[in-house]
Design a protein around this motif. Structure first.
Motif, short mmCIF file in Angstrom:
data_model
loop_
_atom_site.label_atom_id
_atom_site.label_comp_id
_atom_site.label_asym_id
_atom_site.label_seq_id
_atom_site.Cartn_x
_atom_site.Cartn_y
_atom_site.Cartn_z
N LEU A 118 0.84 -1.15 0.01
CA LEU A 118 0.08 -0.01 0.08
C LEU A 118 0.74 1.32 0.08
N GLY A 119 0.31 2.43 -0.56
CA GLY A 119 1.03 3.59 -0.43
C GLY A 119 0.74 4.11 0.98
N THR A 120 1.67 5.17 0.97
CA THR A 120 1.95 6.16 2.38
C THR A 120 0.43 6.13 2.90
N TRP A 121 -0.58 6.95 2.19
CA TRP A 121 -1.87 7.18 2.92
C TRP A 121 -2.80 6.39 2.62
N GLN A 122 -2.37 5.20 2.27
CA GLN A 122 -3.66 4.21 1.62
C GLN A 122 -3.99 3.28 2.98
N GLY A 123 -5.31 3.07 3.21
CA GLY A 123 -5.94 2.21 4.21
C GLY A 123 -7.03 1.41 3.56
N ILE A 124 -6.84 0.02 3.99
CA ILE A 124 -8.22 -0.70 3.56
C ILE A 124 -9.52 -0.71 4.59
N TYR A 125 -10.46 -0.21 4.11
CA TYR A 125 -11.77 -0.11 4.83
C TYR A 125 -12.88 -0.98 4.41
N LEU A 126 -13.49 -1.53 5.39
CA LEU A 126 -14.86 -2.11 4.97
C LEU A 126 -15.90 -0.70 5.28
N TRP A 127 -16.76 -0.83 4.33
CA TRP A 127 -17.74 0.41 4.21
C TRP A 127 -19.09 -0.15 4.53
#
Length: 146
Positions: A118-127
């Motif tokens: 992942l990139g520096t500001w990327q997160g994985i989210y369940l929406w």
């Protein structure tokens, strides 16, 4: 001739408790599964087994990004629209399905050096697109080479 190692596959299940319409960051849980797999180079696939929540990769530093996404989708896919016929579980039912169709139920993330790429500001989210809390099941499949 150089021998090519057999590909490895690891699969785990995640259970995520949501608070109702909101974002739940799952980056660390997926990263933990990648580390535990022993795979150094490959892909991680995250899949949600539901039709009224979705998965996204987005900004993880500024929470106003997620707030703005929620407001935009509320305007794009309003609840209670008379166009909808499917409302068996309430006015948020069909809008939740539309939001899921417009986003994604699975994500593919590269695995590099045994970690999520992942990139520096990327997160994985369940929406979560429904108003009330839900228990969501996800499958994380990591495949590649050690």
């Amino acid at each position: 001739m150089t021998a090519v190692p057999a590909p490895l596959i690891a699969q785990t299940r995640l259970r995520v408790e949501t608070r109702g319409k909101s974002f739940t960051e799952i980056t660390e849980q997926v990263a933990r599964d990648v580390r535990a797999s022993g795979i150094r180079t490959g892909l991680a696939v995250v899949f949600t087994c539901h039709t009224s929540c979705s998965l996204i990769i987005n900004e993880n530093a500024d929470p106003t990004v997620r707030h703005d996404l929620e407001r935009y989708f509320a305007r794009l896919v309003p609840e209670g629209d008379p166009l909808y016929r499917h409302d068996a579980e309430g006015p948020d039912d069909m809008p939740a399905h539309i939001r899921t169709a417009l986003t994604a139920v699975s994500l593919t993330i590269p695995v590099a050096d045994g970690a999520l790429g992942l990139g520096t500001w990327q997160g994985i989210y369940l929406w979560e697109h429904r108003d009330r809390p839900h228990r969501r099941d996800l499958i994380v499949t990591v495949h590649g080479a050690a």
